[in-house]
Design an enzyme around this catalytic site. Structure first.
Site, PDB file in Angstrom:
ATOM      1  N   HIS A 129      18.389  -8.447  -1.390  1.00 11.41           N
ATOM      2  CA  HIS A 129      18.237  -7.037  -1.868  1.00 11.41           C
ATOM      3  C   HIS A 129      19.730  -6.238  -1.763  1.00 11.41           C
ATOM      4  CE1 HIS A 129      14.188  -6.460  -2.569  1.00 11.41           C
ATOM      5  NE2 HIS A 129      13.691  -6.802  -1.383  1.00 11.41           N
ATOM      6  N   ASP A 166      10.209 -14.571  -3.720  1.00 12.85           N
ATOM      7  CA  ASP A 166       9.834 -13.565  -2.909  1.00 12.85           C
ATOM      8  C   ASP A 166       8.940 -12.586  -3.414  1.00 12.85           C
ATOM      9  OD1 ASP A 166      10.999 -12.188   0.046  1.00 12.85           O
ATOM     10  OD2 ASP A 166      10.390 -10.475  -1.534  1.00 12.85           O
ATOM     11  N   HIS A 168       9.255  -9.561  -3.672  1.00 15.68           N
ATOM     12  CA  HIS A 168      10.179  -8.391  -4.150  1.00 15.68           C
ATOM     13  C   HIS A 168      11.329  -8.669  -4.954  1.00 15.68           C
ATOM     14  CE1 HIS A 168       8.332  -6.819  -0.423  1.00 15.68           C
ATOM     15  NE2 HIS A 168       8.169  -5.784  -1.069  1.00 15.68           N
ATOM     16  N   ASP A 250       6.405 -13.321   1.028  1.00  5.86           N
ATOM     17  CA  ASP A 250       5.552 -12.311   1.190  1.00  5.86           C
ATOM     18  C   ASP A 250       4.603 -11.941   0.020  1.00  5.86           C
ATOM     19  OD1 ASP A 250       7.713 -11.973  -0.092  1.00  5.86           O
ATOM     20  OD2 ASP A 250       8.698 -10.028   0.796  1.00  5.86           O
TER      21      ASP A 250
END
Length: 313
Positions: A129, A166, A168, A250
């Protein structure tokens, strides 16, 4: 050749606020599971400190100065300094992030020099991120982007791919890669979900960005279909010289921060498929780095499955 496992105890000394999901317990769970699995073909490497020049390939001066110079003295005084609502630094965070980025750099060096076949960097804080000029989403520096740019600058690899599974979207990696035609970023991720980026319409300067968003509740069948129909063909067409994986776990059905329905076998399958294409195009050169994953049991099992695929590639 062997697979490298690269980590450092300093990565346990990054302490977000009490109750924060990105805790040192995550890395302890991963390392304990790997140790108990007794992998035979594994080379342990201690992560070095990344140097500023390597970090500055991916990040602007103001962010590097903030993370390495301005916040550490405040953390020493206050114990914890918040960057945003989700992201903070403690006394040990500066070394932890230098070791996390250093692990990916060392992994690239070891793979590029033929010392190991591939590598898994079991590190924290995660990185995908972190944008060029902004730390966010639990991430301080973008470990995987730093490693990709090191592969180009230090070893001369011209076409470098990052595959991110991931849950996200890796907005930071996309931001750093956006204007780089020979850097390819592909991501499967849940949408809608934090950070709100990663639409299929986001392509980069030269169609070098590929986003395949998945709806909440999507299962392993949908995940594998996304890889088989879009991610893997695009990676094959790109024909990389070097492949890196943002290995977030995740998207597991047990994870508390998202809503996909995968299990560890899906991550193992994806890793094997990526390694097959890497073997075809770049002599199997693959480096992966831990990103998210917040249910400890699911994270541990998924990390073992991912590493098993790397050691058997």
């Amino acid at each position: 050749m062997t697979t490298a496992l690269i980590t450092h105890q300093a990565c346990l000394n990054h302490h977000p606020p009490t109750g924060h999901p990105e805790s040192p317990a995550r890395l302890r769970a991963v390392l304990t599971a790997i140790k108990s699995h007794h992998f035979n073909d594994l080379k342990d490497i201690e992560a070095p400190l990344a140097d500023r020049a390597s970090i500055s390939r991916a990040h602007g001066h103001a962010l590097v100065e903030l993370i390495l110079d301005r916040i550490p003295p405040l953390a020493a005084q206050q114990g914890l300094v918040r960057i945003d609502a989700d992201t903070a630094m403690s006394v040990g965070s500066a070394e932890a992030v230098l070791r996390a980025a250093g692990a990916v750099i060392a992994a690239v060096d070891a793979v590029a020099n033929g010392q190991v076949r591939n590598a898994f960097c079991a590190v924290r804080p995660p990185g995908h991120h972190a944008e060029r000029d902004r730390a966010m989403g639990f991430c301080l520096f973008n470990n995987i982007a730093i490693g990709a740019l090191h592969a180009r600058e230090a070893h001369g690899f011209k076409r470098i791919a990052v595959i991110d599974f991931d849950v996200h979207h890796g907005n930071g990696t996309q931001d750093i890669f956006w204007n780089e035609p020979n850097l390819f970023y592909a991501s499967t991720h849940q949408s809608p979900l934090y950070p709100g980026t990663g639409m299929a319409s986001e392509h980069g300067i030269a169609n070098n960005i590929l986003n395949v968003p998945l709806p909440p509740g999507a299962d392993g069948k949908a995940f594998r279909a996304a890889f088989e129909s879009k991610i893997l063909p695009a990676l094959n067409t790109f024909a990389p010289n070097f492949v890196l994986i943002s290995a977030g776990f995740d998207a597991h059905r047990a994870d508390p921060l998202a809503g996909l329905d995968l299990d560890e076998s899906d991550f193992e399958w994806a890793t094997r498929e990526i390694c097959k294409l890497a073997k075809k195009h770049c002599n199997g050169r693959v480096v992966s780095a831990l990103e998210g994953g917040y249910d400890l049991a699911a994270l541990a099992a998924s990390s073992v499955a991912h590493l098993r695929a790397l050691t058997e590639a």
